[in-house]
Scaffold this motif. Structure first.
Motif, PDB file in Angstrom:
ATOM      1  N   HIS A 161       0.762  -1.266  -0.180  1.00  0.00           N
ATOM      2  CA  HIS A 161       0.067  -0.261  -0.065  1.00  0.00           C
ATOM      3  C   HIS A 161       0.866   1.292  -0.118  1.00  0.00           C
ATOM      4  N   SER A 162       2.056   1.185   0.661  1.00  0.00           N
ATOM      5  CA  SER A 162       2.802   2.293   0.654  1.00  0.00           C
ATOM      6  C   SER A 162       3.376   2.633  -0.818  1.00  0.00           C
ATOM      7  N   ALA A 163       3.408   1.859  -1.922  1.00  0.00           N
ATOM      8  CA  ALA A 163       3.968   2.113  -3.182  1.00  0.00           C
ATOM      9  C   ALA A 163       5.616   2.247  -3.192  1.00  0.00           C
ATOM     10  N   CYS A 164       6.246   2.071  -1.939  1.00  0.00           N
ATOM     11  CA  CYS A 164       7.517   2.406  -2.092  1.00  0.00           C
ATOM     12  C   CYS A 164       8.477   1.327  -2.438  1.00  0.00           C
ATOM     13  N   ASP A 165       9.998   1.617  -2.725  1.00  0.00           N
ATOM     14  CA  ASP A 165      10.691   0.778  -3.310  1.00  0.00           C
ATOM     15  C   ASP A 165      11.618   0.118  -2.211  1.00  0.00           C
ATOM     16  N   PHE A 166      11.516  -1.107  -1.681  1.00  0.00           N
ATOM     17  CA  PHE A 166      12.251  -1.437  -0.480  1.00  0.00           C
ATOM     18  C   PHE A 166      13.575  -2.351  -0.958  1.00  0.00           C
ATOM     19  N   GLY A 167      14.163  -1.973  -2.350  1.00  0.00           N
ATOM     20  CA  GLY A 167      15.302  -2.693  -2.555  1.00  0.00           C
ATOM     21  C   GLY A 167      15.297  -4.140  -2.806  1.00  0.00           C
ATOM     22  N   GLY A 168      14.225  -4.731  -3.281  1.00  0.00           N
ATOM     23  CA  GLY A 168      14.162  -6.152  -3.567  1.00  0.00           C
ATOM     24  C   GLY A 168      14.227  -6.447  -5.113  1.00  0.00           C
TER      25      GLY A 168
ATOM     26  N   MET B 283      10.184   9.962  10.647  1.00  0.00           N
ATOM     27  CA  MET B 283      10.129   9.515   9.129  1.00  0.00           C
ATOM     28  C   MET B 283      10.748  10.380   7.974  1.00  0.00           C
ATOM     29  N   ALA B 284      10.056  11.488   8.037  1.00  0.00           N
ATOM     30  CA  ALA B 284      10.770  12.499   6.744  1.00  0.00           C
ATOM     31  C   ALA B 284      12.298  12.414   6.800  1.00  0.00           C
ATOM     32  N   LEU B 285      12.762  12.598   8.196  1.00  0.00           N
ATOM     33  CA  LEU B 285      14.321  12.666   8.377  1.00  0.00           C
ATOM     34  C   LEU B 285      14.951  11.548   7.900  1.00  0.00           C
ATOM     35  N   LEU B 286      14.397  10.644   8.143  1.00  0.00           N
ATOM     36  CA  LEU B 286      14.962   8.978   7.771  1.00  0.00           C
ATOM     37  C   LEU B 286      15.009   8.846   6.370  1.00  0.00           C
ATOM     38  N   GLY B 287      13.741   9.030   5.807  1.00  0.00           N
ATOM     39  CA  GLY B 287      13.637   9.016   4.295  1.00  0.00           C
ATOM     40  C   GLY B 287      14.734   9.677   3.676  1.00  0.00           C
ATOM     41  N   GLN B 288      14.833  10.951   4.163  1.00  0.00           N
ATOM     42  CA  GLN B 288      16.022  12.014   3.227  1.00  0.00           C
ATOM     43  C   GLN B 288      17.452  11.293   3.603  1.00  0.00           C
TER      44      GLN B 288
ATOM     45  N   GLY C 113       8.335  11.231   4.253  1.00  0.00           N
ATOM     46  CA  GLY C 113       8.160  10.276   5.299  1.00  0.00           C
ATOM     47  C   GLY C 113       7.055   9.279   5.479  1.00  0.00           C
ATOM     48  N   ARG C 114       6.828   8.995   3.986  1.00  0.00           N
ATOM     49  CA  ARG C 114       5.579   7.950   3.665  1.00  0.00           C
ATOM     50  C   ARG C 114       5.921   6.496   3.370  1.00  0.00           C
ATOM     51  N   CYS C 115       7.212   5.977   3.665  1.00  0.00           N
ATOM     52  CA  CYS C 115       7.609   4.800   3.565  1.00  0.00           C
ATOM     53  C   CYS C 115       7.617   4.187   4.728  1.00  0.00           C
ATOM     54  N   PRO C 116       7.283   3.069   4.992  1.00  0.00           N
ATOM     55  CA  PRO C 116       7.630   2.384   6.383  1.00  0.00           C
ATOM     56  C   PRO C 116       8.996   1.899   6.344  1.00  0.00           C
ATOM     57  N   LEU C 117       9.518   2.035   7.737  1.00  0.00           N
ATOM     58  CA  LEU C 117      10.815   1.525   7.713  1.00  0.00           C
ATOM     59  C   LEU C 117      10.981  -0.046   7.679  1.00  0.00           C
ATOM     60  N   THR C 118      12.020  -0.285   6.905  1.00  0.00           N
ATOM     61  CA  THR C 118      12.314  -2.035   6.667  1.00  0.00           C
ATOM     62  C   THR C 118      13.087  -2.395   8.034  1.00  0.00           C
ATOM     63  N   PRO C 119      12.999  -3.408   8.284  1.00  0.00           N
ATOM     64  CA  PRO C 119      13.965  -3.902   9.531  1.00  0.00           C
ATOM     65  C   PRO C 119      15.350  -3.487   9.605  1.00  0.00           C
ATOM     66  N   GLU C 120      16.035  -3.436   8.231  1.00  0.00           N
ATOM     67  CA  GLU C 120      17.625  -2.975   8.147  1.00  0.00           C
ATOM     68  C   GLU C 120      17.430  -1.461   8.546  1.00  0.00           C
TER      69      GLU C 120
ATOM     70  N   PHE D 133       3.253   9.048  -6.723  1.00  0.00           N
ATOM     71  CA  PHE D 133       4.773   9.562  -6.489  1.00  0.00           C
ATOM     72  C   PHE D 133       5.819   8.534  -6.762  1.00  0.00           C
ATOM     73  N   THR D 134       6.986   9.281  -6.961  1.00  0.00           N
ATOM     74  CA  THR D 134       8.018   8.422  -7.051  1.00  0.00           C
ATOM     75  C   THR D 134       8.694   8.095  -5.723  1.00  0.00           C
ATOM     76  N   ASP D 135       9.537   6.976  -5.737  1.00  0.00           N
ATOM     77  CA  ASP D 135       9.851   6.702  -4.497  1.00  0.00           C
ATOM     78  C   ASP D 135      10.564   7.444  -3.552  1.00  0.00           C
ATOM     79  N   GLU D 136      11.501   8.638  -4.309  1.00  0.00           N
ATOM     80  CA  GLU D 136      12.266   9.596  -3.637  1.00  0.00           C
ATOM     81  C   GLU D 136      11.050  10.708  -3.086  1.00  0.00           C
ATOM     82  N   GLU D 137      10.061  10.978  -3.750  1.00  0.00           N
ATOM     83  CA  GLU D 137       9.035  11.888  -3.253  1.00  0.00           C
ATOM     84  C   GLU D 137       8.541  11.103  -2.025  1.00  0.00           C
ATOM     85  N   LEU D 138       8.169   9.883  -1.844  1.00  0.00           N
ATOM     86  CA  LEU D 138       7.553   9.215  -0.945  1.00  0.00           C
ATOM     87  C   LEU D 138       8.491   9.087   0.258  1.00  0.00           C
TER      88      LEU D 138
END
Length: 493
Positions: free
Chosen positions: A287-294, A440-445, A328-335, A319-324
């Motif tokens: 649902h986030s539509a983010c890229d998680f590196g898989g 989330m926004a800081l970490l995303g950037q 701060g709209r991408c859930p954090l992965t375990p890594e 939106f693009t992955d960079e925009e998301l």
């Protein structure tokens, strides 16, 4: 890797569509942020940082109320109120609090709320399976009338009855965050005419604003005093807390000790531990539509999942992955969560309890986090098969155990917003307990910056989270009383 287990509610054709991609999605997954990851593995945490991160919160201007005064009971009850609660455990918990408040508003007798079967986890646990009914009724006896079940004359009012046809006693148009006036104008007449009203659905159906303080305080009383778990949940939760505090070494070396309850922990110094809630299931990731590196396989799998579940109608998809990420709209992965914790000053001797039902990608996705925090545990590693046998397929009961452990941890961290995050943030704020809320926004950037050094990453994380560790924030209009309990639920210090 059994990723199809979570899709049992879907059709066989859907399972066939998504499951062949399992191995392609997660085979040979490596850390996505290798430079940061290697530096995090080699990190040295100064004693000063260790002391600071574990130190409890200072006194706040608001404190928990020792008690809430009971309100007077009406001379006449109008009739019965039934509510049918969907969602997971924590959404249902908030619904129970709202149901008590609505019953008070309507002078109605509340029937113990009915918990719907969760369509994702297929858990049929009832209120009585999770919460102590006698305690619930007793704590609220001076506020409202509560019955376990309807009298015989209303025994026809069941979920099955409302599922077969349109019924005049069912209210199915309750708006989200409905006002007191709406209930008095739309539900009270039904109760007065038929003696009963059943509201379904009933999640987030009561406003947070413009309510009498008596009603707000009643919601708080339900949440923090009336809702306690049944003994077998609290007992298992206490066992897990003891094993986290009083067992040393990792689960591989201590496994034989974990199947016995710690009965005399007094000879050991209790260890501190962190609870980490990883909200990273397939629904969340898709649902986030983010890229998680898989890679392409993962992108294809998530795109197909979005198409099947939501027919592609996902707002983030535009939106693009960079925009998301920058928003701060991408859930954090375990890594990513592991790198956050390492940057905050948690070293590799930190005892970490993983409170999550399923993580998208399974062990392959969690591997980097485990390497950063080798003392990570969960319900399975801390218990024997016998201890979990009766509840292992009951997601709501397992979530209740996690809630109990989370409320007894030194620090709670939720990787992404959600109902468990909101419920525990509010409850721990009420108890003045440290809770780290990721920026989330800081970490995303930061994660978008491929050249950031570990020292710069760590400095930015420390600065960006200095005021996000449980410091009290007063509730603003339209915000949830369950997430921000001050000032409505709290008393001046």
């Amino acid at each position: 890797m059994k990723l199809c287990a979570g899709l049992v509610v879907l059709t066989i054709s859907l399972a066939g569509l998504l499951c062949p991609l399992v191995h392609a999605e997660f085979t040979g997954m490596k850390p996505r942020y290798m430079r940061l990851f290697k530096s995090a593995l080699e990190r040295e945490t100064l004693g000063e940082k260790q002391s600071e991160i574990w130190s409890p919160l200072s006194n706040q201007p608001w404190k928990r109320c020792m008690s809430y005064p009971g309100s007077s009971l009406p001379e006449k009850w109008e009739g019965y109120l039934q509510v049918f609660l969907d969602g997971g455990l924590n959404q249902q918990r908030m619904g129970i609090c709202d149901a008590v408040a609505v019953a008070k508003i309507l002078n109605a007798t509340l029937v113990i709320p009915y918990l719907e079967v969760n369509p994702v986890w297929q858990d049929s646990s009832s209120f009585e399976d999770i919460f102590d009914v006698e305690h619930f009724i007793n704590v609220l006896k001076d506020d409202i009338s509560i019955v376990r079940e309807l009298p015989d004359e209303f025994s026809w009012s069941t979920r099955e009855y409302y599922a077969t046809a349109i019924r005049p006693t069912r209210i199915k148009t309750a708006p989200v965050h409905a006002s007191v006036n709406w209930y008095q104008e739309n539900v009270l007449p039904v109760i007065q005419s038929y003696g009963i009203a059943a509201i379904s659905p009933f999640s987030h159906r009561l406003t947070f604003d413009n309510l009498p303080m008596e009603i707000q305080r009643l919601r708080c009383k339900v949440n923090f005093q009336a809702l306690t778990f049944v003994p077998h949940i609290t007992s298992l939760g206490e066992v897990l807390v003891n094993r986290l505090r009083y067992n040393s070494g990792n689960s591989a070396t201590a496994k034989t000790n974990y199947i016995h309850k710690v009965t005399d922990p007094s000879h050991k110094q209790p260890a501190k531990f962190v609870v980490l809630h990883l909200r990273f299931d397939k629904d969340m990731a898709a649902h986030s539509a983010c890229d998680f590196g898989g890679g392409k396989a993962e992108k294809l799998a998530l795109a197909k999942y979005r198409q099947v579940i939501w027919q592609g109608r996902v707002l983030n998809s535009q939106f693009t992955d960079e925009e998301l990420r920058s928003q701060g709209r991408c859930p954090l992965t375990p890594e990513e969560t592991g790198l956050l914790l390492a940057a905050l000053g948690f070293d590799n001797n930190t005892r970490l309890y993983l409170a999550s039902h399923k993580v998208y990608g399974g062990e392959a996705r969690i591997a980097a986090l485990k390497e950063l925090f080798p003392l990570m545990e969960d319900k399975k590693s801390l218990t024997s098969p016998d201890e979990l046998f009766e509840i292992k397929r009951k997601a709501s009961v397992l979530a209740a155990v996690d809630y109990y452990v989370s409320m007894h941890s030194d620090i709670f961290v939720s990787a992404s917003p959600g109902n468990m995050h909101n419920a525990l943030m509010g409850h721990r704020t009420y108890e003045n307990m440290k809770t780290i809320k990721p920026n989330m926004a800081l970490l995303g950037q930061l994660f978008l910056n491929k050249t950031v050094t570990w020292s710069d990453f760590q400095a930015a994380v420390m600065e960006g989270h200095s005021d996000r560790q449980g410091q009290m924030r007063l509730r603003k209009p339209k915000k949830s009383i369950y997430t921000y309990p001050a000032p409505d639920c709290m008393c001046s210090a």
